[in-house]
Design a protein around this motif. Structure first.
Motif, short mmCIF file in Angstrom:
data_model
loop_
_atom_site.label_atom_id
_atom_site.label_comp_id
_atom_site.label_asym_id
_atom_site.label_seq_id
_atom_site.Cartn_x
_atom_site.Cartn_y
_atom_site.Cartn_z
N ILE A 127 -8.52 -8.13 -24.90
CA ILE A 127 -8.38 -8.51 -23.49
C ILE A 127 -9.67 -8.27 -22.71
CG2 ILE A 127 -5.90 -8.08 -23.48
CD1 ILE A 127 -6.59 -5.51 -21.79
N ALA A 128 -10.74 -7.97 -23.39
CA ALA A 128 -12.02 -7.81 -22.69
C ALA A 128 -12.42 -9.13 -22.03
CB ALA A 128 -13.11 -7.37 -23.66
N ASN A 129 -12.85 -9.04 -20.79
CA ASN A 129 -13.29 -10.24 -20.09
C ASN A 129 -14.47 -10.88 -20.82
OD1 ASN A 129 -11.40 -9.95 -18.07
ND2 ASN A 129 -12.80 -8.88 -16.69
N ARG A 130 -14.45 -12.19 -20.92
CA ARG A 130 -15.62 -12.89 -21.43
C ARG A 130 -16.79 -12.62 -20.50
NH1 ARG A 130 -14.88 -17.46 -24.91
NH2 ARG A 130 -12.74 -17.60 -25.64
N LEU A 131 -17.96 -12.46 -21.07
CA LEU A 131 -19.16 -12.24 -20.26
C LEU A 131 -19.63 -13.61 -19.78
CD1 LEU A 131 -20.90 -9.47 -22.38
CD2 LEU A 131 -19.53 -9.22 -20.32
N LYS A 132 -18.86 -14.15 -18.85
CA LYS A 132 -19.10 -15.50 -18.36
C LYS A 132 -20.45 -15.58 -17.67
CE LYS A 132 -16.88 -19.15 -15.66
NZ LYS A 132 -15.72 -19.50 -14.79
N GLY A 133 -21.24 -16.56 -18.07
CA GLY A 133 -22.56 -16.74 -17.49
C GLY A 133 -23.64 -15.91 -18.15
N ALA A 134 -23.29 -15.21 -19.24
CA ALA A 134 -24.27 -14.33 -19.90
C ALA A 134 -25.48 -15.10 -20.42
CB ALA A 134 -23.61 -13.57 -21.05
N ASP A 135 -25.26 -16.39 -20.73
CA ASP A 135 -26.38 -17.20 -21.22
C ASP A 135 -27.47 -17.37 -20.16
OD1 ASP A 135 -24.48 -18.69 -19.77
OD2 ASP A 135 -25.29 -20.58 -20.56
N LYS A 136 -27.13 -17.12 -18.91
CA LYS A 136 -28.10 -17.24 -17.82
C LYS A 136 -28.61 -15.89 -17.33
CE LYS A 136 -26.09 -21.58 -16.10
NZ LYS A 136 -25.04 -21.66 -17.14
N TRP A 137 -28.06 -14.80 -17.90
CA TRP A 137 -28.50 -13.47 -17.49
C TRP A 137 -29.82 -13.13 -18.20
CZ3 TRP A 137 -23.32 -10.46 -18.60
CH2 TRP A 137 -22.34 -10.88 -17.70
N PRO A 138 -30.83 -12.67 -17.48
CA PRO A 138 -32.07 -12.25 -18.14
C PRO A 138 -31.81 -11.12 -19.15
CG PRO A 138 -32.40 -12.47 -15.78
CD PRO A 138 -30.92 -12.58 -16.01
N SER A 139 -30.87 -10.24 -18.80
CA SER A 139 -30.52 -9.13 -19.69
C SER A 139 -29.02 -8.87 -19.59
CB SER A 139 -31.28 -7.86 -19.31
OG SER A 139 -30.74 -6.72 -19.96
N ILE A 140 -28.34 -8.88 -20.73
CA ILE A 140 -26.91 -8.59 -20.74
C ILE A 140 -26.66 -7.15 -20.32
CG2 ILE A 140 -24.86 -8.37 -22.21
CD1 ILE A 140 -25.98 -10.68 -23.88
N PHE A 156 -21.15 -4.41 -32.32
CA PHE A 156 -22.19 -3.54 -32.90
C PHE A 156 -21.98 -3.38 -34.40
CE2 PHE A 156 -23.53 0.70 -34.29
CZ PHE A 156 -24.89 0.63 -34.02
N ILE A 157 -20.76 -3.13 -34.82
CA ILE A 157 -20.47 -2.98 -36.24
C ILE A 157 -20.79 -4.27 -36.99
CG2 ILE A 157 -18.54 -2.88 -37.88
CD1 ILE A 157 -19.50 -0.15 -37.09
N ARG A 158 -20.45 -5.40 -36.40
CA ARG A 158 -20.73 -6.68 -37.05
C ARG A 158 -22.23 -6.89 -37.22
NH1 ARG A 158 -18.14 -11.76 -34.25
NH2 ARG A 158 -19.76 -11.39 -32.69
N GLU A 159 -22.99 -6.61 -36.18
CA GLU A 159 -24.44 -6.83 -36.25
C GLU A 159 -25.10 -5.84 -37.21
OE1 GLU A 159 -26.03 -9.32 -34.86
OE2 GLU A 159 -24.24 -10.09 -33.86
N GLU A 184 -23.33 -15.41 -29.97
CA GLU A 184 -24.64 -15.42 -29.31
C GLU A 184 -24.82 -14.18 -28.46
OE1 GLU A 184 -27.21 -18.07 -26.10
OE2 GLU A 184 -25.41 -18.92 -27.01
N VAL A 185 -23.77 -13.80 -27.72
CA VAL A 185 -23.82 -12.58 -26.92
C VAL A 185 -24.02 -11.37 -27.82
CG1 VAL A 185 -22.43 -11.02 -25.51
CG2 VAL A 185 -22.49 -13.46 -24.96
N SER A 186 -23.33 -11.35 -28.94
CA SER A 186 -23.42 -10.24 -29.88
C SER A 186 -24.84 -10.06 -30.40
CB SER A 186 -22.45 -10.51 -31.05
OG SER A 186 -22.49 -9.47 -32.00
#
Length: 359
Positions: free
Chosen positions: A172-185, A230-233, A326-328
């Motif tokens: 249920i974690a919110n999607r980090l909507k717009g993260a592709d436009k954030w200079p830094s997550i 983190f575990i996946r990466e 991509e966020v990951s």
């Protein structure tokens, strides 16, 4: 794709989980956050199996002494080491590892269990939102700094284990909507203006008592999602043969002190107590998931995966989506940059022990 339904949640909650009996007589085990809750029960279970050594942590010296006495009394094991480790402080994490190395300790297993849940925005002395640092950044720092020690004890027959305690609430974690436009997550999700803003969420979940309408109300689920990522990466960059099997474990909805902030409200305390009484696993039952991942055979089949009820389970739709991946990946690189500035050993460990991304 990974989804959690009401039926699936109830089925898991009422599933009897296996009790681990693997031989750990030649293994050195580390359990973070062993003074209460899941970590405490996991430590007791592991101590009953009489490992070569057991090192447990709590936030301060007083809690260390109490948890050591409690685990030794309940398990019958003596000589347990109990050290302070405060995950809201990067210096505490570094000091813990410094002490570990100075004493020549070894580790076959690291269970990174400690965590907090709060809906109140506050920064640590290091300048990060508290839940984000404790549950994610410091856990990642500890995991990476301990990685060489885990690699050293891993063999082709038996991989060492890194177990990070995640949760089904990552669904249920919110999607980090717009993260592709954030200079830094990381800078964005740590920013006070962002953290105290409100978001519209369409997610639903059978354990959500309070509608997640603000960023901070969704902070704990987000931190659990970041742990899965983190575990996946990390696991994807550990070379073969796998000497460290890493997994993110869901202990289920358990009786614990994690909800103590919500329960500070008398009305909500009553509601939560009824809810827990109907659905929550016993803390000991939930701790079996941690122990299973830490010592039972089949570690390489579990490597890199999210586990629930002691079985490999799909992560959330968002984690599995192209956007989530991509966020990951971006989060991984941003995390390494921050942790490398905090402790130069991180850069060395990544360079020496992990495969490098191809540009």
């Amino acid at each position: 794709m990974g989804k959690l339904t009401v039926f699936g949640f109830l089925r898991e909650q009422w599933t009897e989980l296996p009790i681990s009996t693997a031989d750990v007589s030649d293994q050195s085990l580390v359990v973070v956050g062993a003074n209460v809750g899941l970590g405490n029960e996991a430590a007791v279970h592991l101590a009953q199996l009489k490992p070569k050594s057991l090192l447990i942590t709590s936030r301060d010296e007083v809690k260390c002494e109490r948890s050591k006495a409690d685990v030794e009394t309940r398990s019958g094991m003596t000589g347990i080491e109990s050290w302070p480790l405060e995950l809201s402080s990067f210096d505490s994490v570094r000091s813990f590892v410094d002490n570990f190395e100075a004493k020549g300790c070894t580790a076959n297993v690291l269970i990174a269990n400690a965590g907090i849940s709060t809906m109140k925005y506050a920064k640590t002395p290091d300048g990060y939102e508290t839940t984000f640092q404790v549950n994610y950044l410091s856990t990642a720092l500890l995991s990476i700094l301990m990685l060489p020690h885990l690699i050293k004890t891993g063999t082709s027959e038996h991989a060492s284990r890194l177990v990070i305690v995640s949760s089904e609430v990552h669904y249920i974690a919110n999607r980090l909507k717009g993260a592709d436009k954030w200079p830094s997550i990381i800078e964005t999700i740590n920013d006070e203006a962002y953290c105290t803003s409100r978001q519209v969420s369409l997610a639903s979940f059978p354990t959500a008592i309070i509608t997640c309408s603000s960023v901070m109300r969704n902070r704990y689920p987000l931190s659990k999602l970041l742990e899965v990522m983190f575990i996946r990466e990390l696991s994807s960059r550990l070379p073969t043969p796998i000497l460290v099997a890493a997994s993110a474990v869901n202990p289920g909805f358990c009786h614990s002190r994690l909800s103590r902030e919500v329960e500070s409200n008398p009305f909500l305390k009553f509601a939560v107590s009824i809810y827990k009484g109907l659905l929550a696993r016993a803390t000991e039952m939930g701790s079996r998931t941690l122990v299973h991942a830490a010592i039972e055979p089949g570690e390489r089949e579990r490597h890199g995966h999210y586990l629930s009820s002691c079985e490999v389970t799909e992560e959330s739709d968002y984690a599995l989506s192209a956007e989530g991946r991509e966020v990951s990946t971006r989060l991984w690189h941003e995390t390494l940059k921050i942790l490398g500035d905090i402790d130069p050993r991180v850069n060395t460990i990544v360079s020496e022990h992990l495969t490098q991304d191809i540009a």
